[in-house]
Write a protein that holds these residues in place. Structure first.
Motif, PDB file in Angstrom:
ATOM      1  N   SER A   1       0.828  -1.205   0.000  1.00 24.04           N
ATOM      2  CA  SER A   1       0.000   0.000   0.000  1.00 24.04           C
ATOM      3  C   SER A   1       0.866   1.260   0.000  1.00 24.04           C
ATOM      4  CB  SER A   1      -0.915  -0.004   1.230  1.00 24.04           C
ATOM      5  OG  SER A   1      -1.673   1.177   1.276  1.00 24.04           O
ATOM      6  N   ARG A   2       0.436   2.254  -0.811  1.00 20.58           N
ATOM      7  CA  ARG A   2       1.129   3.537  -0.855  1.00 20.58           C
ATOM      8  C   ARG A   2       0.490   4.552   0.098  1.00 20.58           C
ATOM      9  NH1 ARG A   2       0.244   5.981  -5.308  1.00 20.58           N
ATOM     10  NH2 ARG A   2      -1.364   4.621  -6.156  1.00 20.58           N
ATOM     11  N   PHE A   3      -0.537   4.059   0.850  1.00 18.86           N
ATOM     12  CA  PHE A   3      -1.292   4.979   1.691  1.00 18.86           C
ATOM     13  C   PHE A   3      -0.922   4.775   3.153  1.00 18.86           C
ATOM     14  CE2 PHE A   3      -3.658   4.116  -2.157  1.00 18.86           C
ATOM     15  CZ  PHE A   3      -3.894   5.418  -2.633  1.00 18.86           C
ATOM     16  N   PRO A   4      -1.099   5.817   3.975  1.00 18.39           N
ATOM     17  CA  PRO A   4      -0.627   5.769   5.368  1.00 18.39           C
ATOM     18  C   PRO A   4      -1.357   4.718   6.191  1.00 18.39           C
ATOM     19  CG  PRO A   4      -1.965   7.723   5.006  1.00 18.39           C
ATOM     20  CD  PRO A   4      -1.744   7.122   3.651  1.00 18.39           C
ATOM     21  N   GLN A   5      -0.637   4.182   7.155  1.00 17.77           N
ATOM     22  CA  GLN A   5      -1.162   3.188   8.087  1.00 17.77           C
ATOM     23  C   GLN A   5      -1.740   3.901   9.303  1.00 17.77           C
ATOM     24  OE1 GLN A   5       1.550   0.478  10.324  1.00 17.77           O
ATOM     25  NE2 GLN A   5       0.691  -1.099   8.981  1.00 17.77           N
ATOM     26  N   VAL A   6      -2.845   3.387   9.849  1.00 23.71           N
ATOM     27  CA  VAL A   6      -3.492   3.988  11.020  1.00 23.71           C
ATOM     28  C   VAL A   6      -3.335   3.024  12.202  1.00 23.71           C
ATOM     29  CG1 VAL A   6      -5.652   4.822  11.999  1.00 23.71           C
ATOM     30  CG2 VAL A   6      -5.147   5.188   9.578  1.00 23.71           C
ATOM     31  N   ARG A   7      -2.916   3.587  13.326  1.00 24.74           N
ATOM     32  CA  ARG A   7      -2.756   2.756  14.533  1.00 24.74           C
ATOM     33  C   ARG A   7      -3.706   3.260  15.608  1.00 24.74           C
ATOM     34  NH1 ARG A   7       2.595   0.965  17.962  1.00 24.74           N
ATOM     35  NH2 ARG A   7       1.555   0.737  19.981  1.00 24.74           N
ATOM     36  N   ARG A   8      -4.375   2.314  16.252  1.00 23.38           N
ATOM     37  CA  ARG A   8      -5.203   2.626  17.398  1.00 23.38           C
ATOM     38  C   ARG A   8      -4.836   1.667  18.529  1.00 23.38           C
ATOM     39  NH1 ARG A   8      -5.915   6.509  14.963  1.00 23.38           N
ATOM     40  NH2 ARG A   8      -7.867   7.546  14.335  1.00 23.38           N
TER      41      ARG A   8
ATOM     42  N   GLN B   1      -5.118  -0.310   7.317  1.00 23.43           N
ATOM     43  CA  GLN B   1      -4.557   0.263   6.089  1.00 23.43           C
ATOM     44  C   GLN B   1      -5.360  -0.237   4.902  1.00 23.43           C
ATOM     45  OE1 GLN B   1      -0.535  -0.975   5.020  1.00 23.43           O
ATOM     46  NE2 GLN B   1       0.003   1.145   4.550  1.00 23.43           N
ATOM     47  N   ASP B   2      -5.509   0.612   3.901  1.00 24.53           N
ATOM     48  CA  ASP B   2      -6.175   0.233   2.664  1.00 24.53           C
ATOM     49  C   ASP B   2      -5.175   0.346   1.533  1.00 24.53           C
ATOM     50  OD1 ASP B   2      -7.908   0.432   0.208  1.00 24.53           O
ATOM     51  OD2 ASP B   2      -9.452   0.136   1.754  1.00 24.53           O
ATOM     52  N   THR B   3      -5.275  -0.551   0.554  1.00 26.89           N
ATOM     53  CA  THR B   3      -4.320  -0.535  -0.555  1.00 26.89           C
ATOM     54  C   THR B   3      -4.683   0.453  -1.654  1.00 26.89           C
ATOM     55  OG1 THR B   3      -5.509  -2.338  -1.613  1.00 26.89           O
ATOM     56  CG2 THR B   3      -3.692  -2.944  -0.142  1.00 26.89           C
ATOM     57  N   GLU B   4      -5.909   1.014  -1.617  1.00 24.89           N
ATOM     58  CA  GLU B   4      -6.355   1.863  -2.730  1.00 24.89           C
ATOM     59  C   GLU B   4      -6.609   3.317  -2.336  1.00 24.89           C
ATOM     60  OE1 GLU B   4      -9.752   0.004  -4.402  1.00 24.89           O
ATOM     61  OE2 GLU B   4      -8.628  -1.738  -5.161  1.00 24.89           O
ATOM     62  N   ARG B   5      -6.763   3.603  -1.023  1.00 21.57           N
ATOM     63  CA  ARG B   5      -7.050   4.979  -0.627  1.00 21.57           C
ATOM     64  C   ARG B   5      -6.682   5.167   0.835  1.00 21.57           C
ATOM     65  NH1 ARG B   5     -11.906   4.836   2.164  1.00 21.57           N
ATOM     66  NH2 ARG B   5     -13.013   2.821   1.983  1.00 21.57           N
ATOM     67  N   THR B   6      -6.677   6.439   1.266  1.00 22.43           N
ATOM     68  CA  THR B   6      -6.445   6.770   2.671  1.00 22.43           C
ATOM     69  C   THR B   6      -7.740   6.595   3.445  1.00 22.43           C
ATOM     70  OG1 THR B   6      -4.756   8.382   2.055  1.00 22.43           O
ATOM     71  CG2 THR B   6      -5.697   8.568   4.261  1.00 22.43           C
ATOM     72  N   LEU B   7      -7.654   5.919   4.590  1.00 23.84           N
ATOM     73  CA  LEU B   7      -8.834   5.693   5.412  1.00 23.84           C
ATOM     74  C   LEU B   7      -9.284   7.006   6.052  1.00 23.84           C
ATOM     75  CD1 LEU B   7      -7.841   2.358   7.203  1.00 23.84           C
ATOM     76  CD2 LEU B   7      -9.445   2.645   5.315  1.00 23.84           C
ATOM     77  N   THR B   8     -10.584   7.210   6.117  1.00 26.04           N
ATOM     78  CA  THR B   8     -11.138   8.403   6.748  1.00 26.04           C
ATOM     79  C   THR B   8     -11.288   8.158   8.239  1.00 26.04           C
ATOM     80  OG1 THR B   8     -13.430   7.693   6.465  1.00 26.04           O
ATOM     81  CG2 THR B   8     -12.402   8.905   4.628  1.00 26.04           C
ATOM     82  N   ASP B   9     -11.411   9.248   9.001  1.00 21.54           N
ATOM     83  CA  ASP B   9     -11.592   9.120  10.446  1.00 21.54           C
ATOM     84  C   ASP B   9     -12.861   8.357  10.773  1.00 21.54           C
ATOM     85  OD1 ASP B   9      -9.292  10.517  10.847  1.00 21.54           O
ATOM     86  OD2 ASP B   9     -10.256  12.446  11.219  1.00 21.54           O
TER      87      ASP B   9
END
Length: 781
Positions: A687-694, A749-757
């Motif tokens: 994925s080229r999009f940022p990873q989100v950590r919770r 993380q998504d492989t096609e877009r940035t995840l929204t809040d």
């Protein structure tokens, strides 16, 4: 079997030297184990006669002998042998002779010139007493070359025969084989029927016809007790490894070597009534010819008379009925004893005889009468006497059933073309009756070939007689193709290599174990017993790999190996039908080898569990469980996809104490049939999009395993959730005594877009809700 080459060549003489003959025999399946000279090399030794002996003028222990060496005038030889006497014939080494350890020259001995040396067996390197001169028979020809006269340029051949070739335990069998191999004419002795000259008939009864289907007896009266065994027979017996005794005994031994039929001679006057061949009766004993008293078992076959056992049938005669120097009337015995009736009996008594060796493998029942006639013929020629008629007791003998040999199958199995006529000639040369029927041969084996029973036996014979050396060496023509490799299954070799990569060493332990050790590890186990164990501590089949691993640990600790990491991949035997493949392992000692960079730390449960998760590439669910071999507070049952796959934990303190181990090792055992399956590898783009950590901190009951919470969260995760892992376990201030706080890291993380809040928050709430519903776990305030 050992025999002199000269005897063999007197019966069949192929145009092969000794080494070529040995090679031909070996390639025909009769392995030549050794070839040794009959005597060490020496020359210029002749037969001499001592004419006179007088005392040496200057030495008390020396004598001056006048010796006839076959020349015009006698020679003077100084001798120190105590048995030197006028009239003796002895071997004499002439000047220039080279003996095994010295060379003879003309020399002065205390002032008296000596022209040679009178020899003992020791100087010539021969067997026999060496405390004096070697005394030769009175008929020894004076002046004759000693080696030539005794045929010392002979070779002793030792064969290492397989148990199925009992027919080659005789000169007749060997000669027949060589004739078939080389095509050379065979010259066997002519054996004629010996007519009886007295009316005495030996009464014989066979009470165990299954064990003795054929028994022949013959009385010979009035033999010459002074008769000596001829030198040619003595020579052959000695070179076959048999010590000459008395002429009647030597004759029976000679017939055994010549024809393969063990025989025995009884003293007729020591037989009380008729001869009975029967099984031994309870409590019977027999003093054998070697002086041993044998306690006879009910399954032992004996030759007896009205007084009791005379001989142990097929093994050894009894001392009470033996032939002695004054015996005038003898009884010759020749019989066919079934191999099953003889096998094992001699070993049970600590015996090993030429007779039992042959009967155990099978003796030619078709030549029993021929052997009796041959022994009678030799006995009369050497000892004289008057033979009686042959008494025969006969039951049902083994049958030789015809065997069909398909010529096409012969070609297919051997891989070569055969000349059918040559195959027929070769099989006929072995004594078989061969009939041709179109594309097959009907072969009836001879009575002496117990090993020919099926078509494959005849194929082997055809190839053997064709010559293994004559089979062309052709590389195999087999199509080679790449086999498909199942990517969803972890191969055993791959599993082994992965364990080695994790710093483990493979061990292979016995599948045979001590049943008490198995029940100590698991009281509910029922190890399969072995019918014929190697030892009492190896009398059952293992139900777990742990026994062998723990024994290997003890072996290493006894040799100062303080860090042990071992594994075994092998089967366990729960029952005759259930024999699964298991992977077992054991770790002991420090986690890392001793080094300066880190403080030493002992390996524990979690280290081993981490190794297994790295091995199989996914998390293993550890559930609380009880195993009798594992520490109740440091063990778990491992599950994958809702299926139990094995156990992991520290060894139970009870076993640690009983085995006297310094500390408890950590073990595991897994069912590889389940764990070896894996998902088909698939390509996935990075994925080229940022990873989100919770990070989520859940408060839940202290007795709820972390694995249970993880399983619930992973089951409720959306497709954007990449991983869910525990990174902290807190118990203390701010948390109730019966609760704990587990900190969970969630990566999305998504492989096609940035995840929204909003998407992230919805995914987190889904996880929190599942944890609350199924594990009663709430978010920590």
């Amino acid at each position: 079997m050992q025999f002199p080459e000269s005897w063999l060549r007197s019966l069949v003489n192929p145009a092969l030297d000794s080494s070529q003959l040995a090679h031909a025999l070996t390639m025909a399946g009769l392995e030549v184990e050794a070839m040794t000279p009959a005597a060490p090399p020496f020359n210029n030794v002749v037969v001499a006669e001592i004419l006179s002996v007088k005392k040496h003028p200057d030495a008390d222990r020396l004598r001056v002998c006048e010796v006839n060496v076959g020349e015009a005038a006698p020679v003077t030889i100084v001798c120190g042998a105590p048995n030197a006497a006028a009239g003796l014939k002895v071997p004499c080494a002439r000047p220039g002779a080279k003996l095994p350890d010295l060379e003879i020259k003309v020399a002065k001995v205390r002032g008296v010139e000596s022209f040679g040396m009178l020899c003992s067996t020791r100087e010539l390197g021969l067997e026999g007493a060496a405390d004096g001169l070697m005394v030769l028979p009175d008929d020894a020809p004076v002046g004759k070359d000693f080696r030539e006269w005794l045929n010392l340029d002979d070779t002793l051949v030792t064969l290492k025969l397989t148990p199925n070739r009992a027919d080659c335990l005789s000169m007749q069998g060997l000669v027949r084989e060589i004739g078939a191999i080389t095509g050379v004419e065979v010259r066997l002795p002519q054996i004629a029927e010996v007519a009886s000259s007295i009316d005495y008939t030996l009464p014989v009864r066979v009470l165990a016809p299954e064990a003795c289907p054929l028994y022949l007896g013959r009385a010979v009266r009035g033999i010459d007790v002074q008769a000596k065994t001829p030198r040619w027979m003595v020579e052959r017996l000695e070179r076959c490894g048999i010590r000459p005794l008395l002429a009647p005994v030597d004759i029976t031994n000679y017939v055994m070597l010549e024809l393969g039929q063990p025989m025995h001679a009884f003293a007729l006057t020591r037989i009380n009534g008729s001869i009975e061949v029967r099984l031994a009766r309870p409590g019977e004993k027999l003093e054998l010819l070697n002086g041993q008293t044998a306690e006879l078992a009910p399954d032992m076959l004996v030759v007896a008379d009205a007084s009791g056992p005379l001989a142990l049938a097929g093994i050894m005669g009894g001392l009470s009925s033996s032939v002695e120097r004054f015996t005038v009337d003898v009884v010759l015995e020749a019989a066919f004893f079934a191999p099953t009736a003889i096998a094992g009996r001699a070993r049970r008594l600590g015996l090993s005889t030429d007779s039992s060796h042959r009967f155990e493998r099978g003796v030619d029942f078709g030549a029993t009468r021929q052997a009796m006639e041959r022994a009678t013929q030799l006995l009369i020629e050497i000892c004289g006497g008057r033979p009686g008629p042959i008494t025969e007791a006969k039951a049902e003998l083994p049958q030789r059933q015809p065997i069909t040999l398909r010529l096409e199958r012969l070609k297919r199995v051997a891989g070569i073309e055969f000349d059918t006529d040559q195959v027929i000639r070769n099989l006929a040369a072995l004594g078989a009756i061969v009939e041709r029927h179109d594309d097959r041969l009907i072969v009836t084996p001879p009575s002496f070939r117990f090993d020919l029973a099926i078509e494959e036996d005849l194929i082997e014979e055809a190839v053997r007689l064709f010559g293994y050396d004559n089979i062309p060496a052709k590389p195999p023509a087999a199509p080679s193709r790449m086999l498909a490799q199942d990517e969803t299954r972890l191969a055993d070799d791959t599993l082994r290599q992965m364990m080695v990569d994790l710093d483990y060493q493979e061990v292979i332990t016995y599948s045979f174990v001590d049943p008490s050790w198995e029940t100590a590890l698991d009281p509910e186990s029922r190890p399969l017993p072995l019918a014929n164990p190697l030892a009492s501590q190896m009398s059952a089949m293992r139900t777990t790999l742990w026994g062998g691993l723990i024994e290997t640990l003890r072996h290493n600790l006894n040799r100062q190996q303080e860090r042990v990491r071992i594994f075994e991949l092998g089967r366990v035997y729960a029952s005759l039908d259930e024999q699964p493949m298991r992977l077992g392992g054991l770790v002991y000692g420090n986690l890392q080898p001793e080094q300066w960079g880190t403080q030493p730390r002992r390996v524990d449960f979690f280290d081993l569990k981490g190794d297994l998760e790295r091995l199989f590439g996914h998390a293993l669910e550890a559930r609380r469980g009880a195993h009798s071999a594992l520490h109740p507070g440091q063990s778990a049952e491992l599950w994958v996809d809702g299926q139990a796959v094995g156990w992991i934990g520290a060894l139970h303190p009870r076993l640690v104490q009983s085995l006297d181990l310094p500390a408890a090792p950590v073990l595991f055992e897994l069912d590889t049939q389940t764990l070896a399956w894996r998902d088909m590898p698939r390509h996935a783009s990075l994925s080229r999009f940022p990873q989100v950590r919770r990070d989520l901190a859940f408060v839940l009951d202290a007795q709820t395993p972390a694995g249970e919470l993880l399983a619930v969260l992973r089951g409720a995760a959306t497709e954007q959730v990449q991983s869910i892992d525990v990174f902290d376990d807190y118990r203390g201030k701010g948390i109730a005594e019966n609760q704990k706080s587990l900190a969970i890291r969630v990566l999305m993380q998504d492989t096609e877009r940035t995840l929204t809040d909003q998407e992230v928050e919805e995914a987190v709430q889904k996880l929190v809700g599942a944890a609350l519903r199924q594990c009663n776990a709430s978010l920590r305030a």
